[in-house]
Enzyme design. Structure first.
Site, PDB file in Angstrom:
ATOM      1  N   LYS A  11       0.840  -1.293   0.264  1.00 52.83           N
ATOM      2  CA  LYS A  11      -0.053  -0.019  -0.426  1.00 52.83           C
ATOM      3  C   LYS A  11       1.063   1.319   0.075  1.00 52.83           C
ATOM      4  O   LYS A  11       2.050   1.276   0.509  1.00 52.83           O
ATOM      5  CB  LYS A  11      -1.062  -0.262   0.827  1.00 52.83           C
ATOM      6  N   ARG A  26     -10.525 -11.003   1.931  1.00 50.88           N
ATOM      7  CA  ARG A  26     -11.468 -12.210   1.181  1.00 50.88           C
ATOM      8  C   ARG A  26     -10.589 -13.312   1.173  1.00 50.88           C
ATOM      9  O   ARG A  26     -11.594 -14.590   1.673  1.00 50.88           O
ATOM     10  CB  ARG A  26     -11.456 -11.804  -0.506  1.00 50.88           C
TER      11      ARG A  26
HETATM   12  N1  BES Z   1      -8.764  -3.866   4.505  1.00 47.78           N
HETATM   13  C1  BES Z   1      -8.212  -3.137   3.123  1.00 47.78           C
HETATM   14  C2  BES Z   1      -9.776  -2.489   2.980  1.00 47.78           C
HETATM   15  C3  BES Z   1      -9.863  -1.011   3.233  1.00 47.78           C
HETATM   16  C4  BES Z   1      -9.339  -0.132   2.822  1.00 47.78           C
HETATM   17  C5  BES Z   1     -10.203  -1.181   4.581  1.00 47.78           C
HETATM   18  C6  BES Z   1      -9.094   1.150   3.148  1.00 47.78           C
HETATM   19  C7  BES Z   1     -10.160  -0.210   5.547  1.00 47.78           C
HETATM   20  C8  BES Z   1      -9.520   1.405   4.424  1.00 47.78           C
HETATM   21  C9  BES Z   1      -8.454  -4.250   2.161  1.00 47.78           C
HETATM   22  O1  BES Z   1      -7.530  -5.300   1.957  1.00 47.78           O
HETATM   23  C10 BES Z   1      -7.653  -3.782   0.942  1.00 47.78           C
HETATM   24  O2  BES Z   1      -6.373  -3.340   0.630  1.00 47.78           O
HETATM   25  N2  BES Z   1      -8.653  -3.544  -0.509  1.00 47.78           N
HETATM   26  C11 BES Z   1      -8.878  -3.263  -1.475  1.00 47.78           C
HETATM   27  C12 BES Z   1      -8.542  -4.443  -2.668  1.00 47.78           C
HETATM   28  C13 BES Z   1      -7.961  -3.782  -4.188  1.00 47.78           C
HETATM   29  C14 BES Z   1      -6.070  -4.619  -4.022  1.00 47.78           C
HETATM   30  C15 BES Z   1      -8.846  -5.469  -4.486  1.00 47.78           C
HETATM   31  C16 BES Z   1      -9.108  -2.363  -2.079  1.00 47.78           C
HETATM   32  O3  BES Z   1     -10.146  -2.439  -0.893  1.00 47.78           O
HETATM   33  O4  BES Z   1      -8.320  -1.327  -2.634  1.00 47.78           O
HETATM   34 MN    MN Z   2      -5.449  -5.319   2.002  1.00 47.99          MN
END
Ligand code: BES
Ligand code: MN
Ligand code: ZN
Length: 510
Positions: A287, A361
């Protein structure tokens, strides 16, 4: 969480000291206790209301200091608005508002004379009020040194010699009945505050093992808790969950919590499953740095499950419930899962990992399968901070709701309205399901940019057995950093505990 104010109920006598809280309704009409104190202070409240043009509007208040004729050091006159139109949530929020007005400057005791102009407030409304006060009382300040704590007391940064409210007495016509109605709400407050504690805790302190230990502590409340080791997860074939954790030095765990409040006659349990990523760096699909600290809260789904199980046990809910949480840390390292890797989930489904940041997921896939396989539950509800996309769709007002069952979906939506933990249903369907078909494996773990929350939900549904009523709550926008409310000033909100407690009360208790 630090020392909480002790809350009790008492009869309506206005002889007390410390702070008094009395009410007026929209239009400015005083309640009986307010009239009584007004008389005893020779019209001081009436004058103060006139000077400040206070008209009893909801949320407004007048502070009267050092009144003559009574023992109270301070009287707070609070606007009720129109209590004739109140629903459960309004009493809850009023409790939070009143508790907020007492922050920092109050000394040892406060007495709230809870009534309307017409008179009595029903015991269940008084209980909601008290729950709201208790929830607003929560502070996560364990890492602040003592002097900093004193200054941060809600008193606009001014120190107050560390005085904080020790005792809050809610005066009602029938204190016994109110106390009885509050008993289960106290359990719910404990559950919400436990969930908040877990979400607020930094990830250096709370990794998978430490989180598992916190869940294990529920056994004191009568919950049966089993912590599965990484070796056990390997034996079970949880290849999807383990792939997420393999980059971390800290071993992954799954915790199974059982509350058997309905006994053998209660039949199959209702199952609640939670995403417990104790920190989500994104893994090799790292990230960006900005805001990454928030990913200490990526276990909010699991925190809700633990908080809910505590609430059910403490209030001795007549339900059979099982909570399953997947606890892992998503880190990049030489041993981490790579984009393009193919892993096999416990169900036998193979997954092409296109993005290691779509990890929640994968964790849930194995937890959901295990839960259905082992417990044959009558319904499965999972909670997860699953996608950023759900915030793009719904902001922070609603959590995303996905379900294969209209009845369960409707029940959850209603429970959301009643508790103020609101849900908004989003669609599932075959066209969305196609988005996660993979060229090299059965499915891939991302479905592209558009409808990101939906393709994530479709992924989960691939692990739901035919005929199992299932709902997925995407709580990324509501469980952390969801903004201040009357009943919450904490970063971790504890979202979902009150919602699911209500669902269970209304539909699964015998
Ligand atoms: N934990 C994150 C989602 C999230 C983002 C929760 C911001 C709370 C605040 C999740 O694991 C994630 O990174 N999701 C990605 C999915 C994508 C890579 C398909 C997302 O939402 O960008
Ligand atoms: Mn994630
Ligand atoms: Zn995540």
């Amino acid at each position: 969480m630090t020392d909480q104010t002790v809350l009790s109920f008492s009869s309506p006598s206005t002889a007390g000291d410390g702070v008094a809280v009395v009410f007026a309704e929209e239009g400015g009409k005083f309640t009986p206790a307010a009239q009584d104190l007004d008389k005893k202070t020779k019209g001081l409240l009436t004058k103060a209301a006139q000077i400040t043009t206070f008209k009893g509007k909801k949320g407004t208040s007048v502070d009267v200091l050092a009144p003559q004729g009574v023992k109270f050091a301070r009287i707070v006159l609070v606007g009720l608005g129109k209590p004739g139109e109140f629903v459960h949530e309004d009493w809850l929020n009023l409790g939070g508002t009143v508790r907020g007005k007492l922050s920092g400057r109050e000394g040892a005791a406060a007495h709230v004379y809870l009534e309307t102009v017409k008179g009595d407030v029903a015991p269940k409304d008084a209980a909601s009020f008290a729950l709201g006060a208790q929830l607003r009382d929560y502070k996560f300040d364990k890492y602040k040194s003592k002097s900093a704590k004193k200054a941060d007391n809600g008193n606009d940064g001014k120190a107050d010699d560390g005085k904080s409210l020790k005792k809050l007495v809610v005066h009602v016509a029938d204190p016994r009945a109110a106390g009885q109605a509050f008993a289960p709400e106290r359990a719910v407050a404990d559950g919400v505050n436990l969930a908040r504690d877990l979400v607020n805790e930094p990830a250096n302190v709370l990794g998978p093992a430490e989180f598992a230990a916190k869940a294990k502590a529920l056994s004191k409340a009568g919950v049966q808790v089993e912590v599965l080791s990484e070796a056990a997860l390997k034996r079970l074939g949880m290849g999807a969950l383990l792939a997420v954790g393999q980059g971390s030095e800290r071993p992954s765990h799954v915790v199974v919590m059982q509350w058997k409040g309905a006994g053998a006659k209660g039949g199959a349990p209702v199952a609640i499953v939670g995403k417990g990523v104790t920190f989500d760096t994104g893994g090799i699909s790292l990230k960006p740095a900005a805001g990454m600290e928030d990913m200490k809260g990526d276990m909010a789904g699991a925190a809700c499950v633990v908080g809910l199980m505590l609430a059910l046990a403490e209030r001795k809910a007549k339900v059979n419930a099982v909570g399953v949480i997947g606890l892992i840390e998503n880190m990049p390292s030489g041993g981490a899962t790579r984009p393009g890797d193919v892993v096999e989930a416990m169900s036998g489904t193979t997954i092409e990992v296109l993005n290691t940041d779509a990890e929640g997921r994968m964790v849930l896939a194995d937890c959901l399968w295990y839960t259905q396989d082992k417990f044959k539950p009558k319904a499965v509800i999972n909670l997860a901070t699953l996608t950023g996309a759900v915030m793009v769709a719904l902001g922070k007002e609603h959590a995303g709701l996905f379900s294969n069952n209209d009845e369960l979906s409707e029940r959850l939506t209603v429970a959301g309205k009643e508790t103020g933990e609101k849900l908004w249903r989003l669609p599932l369907g075959p066209k969305y399901d196609k988005l996660i078909d993979s060229k090299v494996a059965d499915i891939k773990n991302t479905g592209g940019r558009w409808g990101g929350s939906i393709s994530a939900a479709q992924f989960l549904q691939r692990f739901i057995k035919e005929g199992t009523p299932w709902a997925h709550l995407d709580v990324a926008g509501t469980a952390m950093a969801s903004g201040d409310t009357d009943i919450n000033r904490s970063w971790g909100s504890g979202f979902g505990v009150r919602l699911l407690d209500r669902l269970i009360r209304d539909h699964y208790e015998r």
